[in-house]
Design an enzyme around this catalytic site. Structure first.
Site, PDB file in Angstrom:
ATOM      1  N   SER A 141       0.870  -1.208   0.346  1.00 14.29           N
ATOM      2  CA  SER A 141       0.456  -0.231  -0.401  1.00 14.29           C
ATOM      3  C   SER A 141       1.202   1.411   0.030  1.00 14.29           C
ATOM      4  O   SER A 141       2.262   0.997   0.374  1.00 14.29           O
ATOM      5  CB  SER A 141      -0.742   0.164   1.312  1.00 14.29           C
ATOM      6  OG  SER A 141      -1.475   1.497   1.743  1.00 14.29           O
ATOM      7  N   TYR A 154      -1.381  -0.159  10.789  1.00 14.91           N
ATOM      8  CA  TYR A 154      -2.018  -0.927   9.202  1.00 14.91           C
ATOM      9  C   TYR A 154      -0.713  -0.528   8.752  1.00 14.91           C
ATOM     10  O   TYR A 154      -0.218  -1.305   7.986  1.00 14.91           O
ATOM     11  CB  TYR A 154      -3.264   0.045   9.196  1.00 14.91           C
ATOM     12  CG  TYR A 154      -3.491  -0.221   7.230  1.00 14.91           C
ATOM     13  CD1 TYR A 154      -3.937  -1.453   6.962  1.00 14.91           C
ATOM     14  CD2 TYR A 154      -3.444   1.128   6.716  1.00 14.91           C
ATOM     15  CE1 TYR A 154      -4.718  -1.801   5.169  1.00 14.91           C
ATOM     16  CE2 TYR A 154      -3.137   0.375   4.742  1.00 14.91           C
ATOM     17  CZ  TYR A 154      -4.301  -0.418   4.172  1.00 14.91           C
ATOM     18  OH  TYR A 154      -3.949  -0.574   2.638  1.00 14.91           O
TER      19      TYR A 154
END
Ligand code: ADP
Length: 251
Positions: A141, A154
């Site tokens: 990501s 995250y």
């Protein structure tokens, strides 16, 4: 481009995973679609068959070692080999500043995003090593190369995906296995809807929306194109690359 290649896709029931399953099947690959969610995974298989492709579904939790070995065995039992592994299943965290982050929530995110990616590579690499070939694509990501407010767990998990990608790329290059990572920014998926909702409920306007230079989220299909390329022999000189597909988000 991927004629008769055998591809495992985790998180195949939704978003980037579904779009990549459909696209790789369209390029000629046979798909082993893996997802925790049986209904959505089966729907991906149906959509592939509808477009004339071949696919099977395996219900599995990617963070569970027995489940991982089961989907790897299912691919080998059904098709005899694994050419492509799109190691994609992931979860977002419930947004909170670090000191307010629940310990169980931290464990959940790390379990799926890090342990899941690790276990998938661990068992797929054993098969690819014997073959002497293979292409792995991990979903990291933009949070794997920078961080977002209220998302340190995250972000840590996606930085770890980058680390696992580079480590595996170094270790298996001599066995003819390429390992690359993709970094989506904002993508129109169930997951980003969750992000938006999480941000909305916290009253926080995500920095990424302001930084989205193209003024829109990516379509899952725009990620699927890169996944298919990295999976193919056209990317023969790429390994250990962390490819941003973020519409300029990190600029
Ligand atoms: P994105 O496509 O942006 O990565 P989505 O939320 O649309 O995000 O898709 C993630 C997929 O991963 C979903 O289909 C979800 O069911 C699946 N998934 C999430 N956690 C697990 C898990 N532990 N095991 C297997 N699949 C999972």
């Amino acid at each position: 481009m991927l004629d008769n290649k055998i591809a495992i896709v985790t998180g195949a029931g939704s978003g980037i995973g579904r779009a990549s399953s459909l696209k790789m099947a369209g390029y000629g690959a046979k798909i082993v679609a893996v997802d925790f969610n049986e209904a959505s995974g089966q729907e991906t298989v149906r959509l592939i068959q509808e477009q004339g492709g071949e696919a099977i579904f395996v219900q599995a939790d990617v963070s569970n070692s027995d489940d991982v070995q089961r989907y790897v065995n299912a691919a080998v039992d059904s098709y005899g080999r694994i050419d492509i592994f799109f190691n994609n299943a992931g979860v977002v965290q419930k947004f909170s500043k670090l000191a307010d982050t629940d310990e169980n929530e931290f464990d959940r995110v790390i379990n799926v995003n890090v342990r899941g990616v690790f276990l998938g590579m661990k068992y797929v690499l054993k098969v690819m090593e014997k073959q002497g070939s293979g292409a792995i694509i991990n979903t990291a990501s933009t949070a794997g190369v920078k961080s977002e407010h209220s998302a340190s767990a995250y972000s840590a998990s996606k930085h770890a995906v980058v680390g696992l990608t580079k480590g595996a790329a170094i270790e298996y290059v001599k066995q003819g296995i390429r390992v690359n990572g993709i970094c989506p920014g904002g993508v129109e998926t169930a997951l980003t809807k969750g992000v938006e909702q999480a941000f909305m409920s916290g009253g926080y306007v995500p920095e990424e929306v302001g930084n989205m230079r193209m003024g829109r989220y990516a379509k899952p299909d725009e990620l699927a194109e890169m996944v298919s390329f990295l999976a193919s022999d056209r990317a023969s000189y790429m390994t250990g690359s962390i490819v941003l597909v973020d519409g300029g988000l990190t600029l």
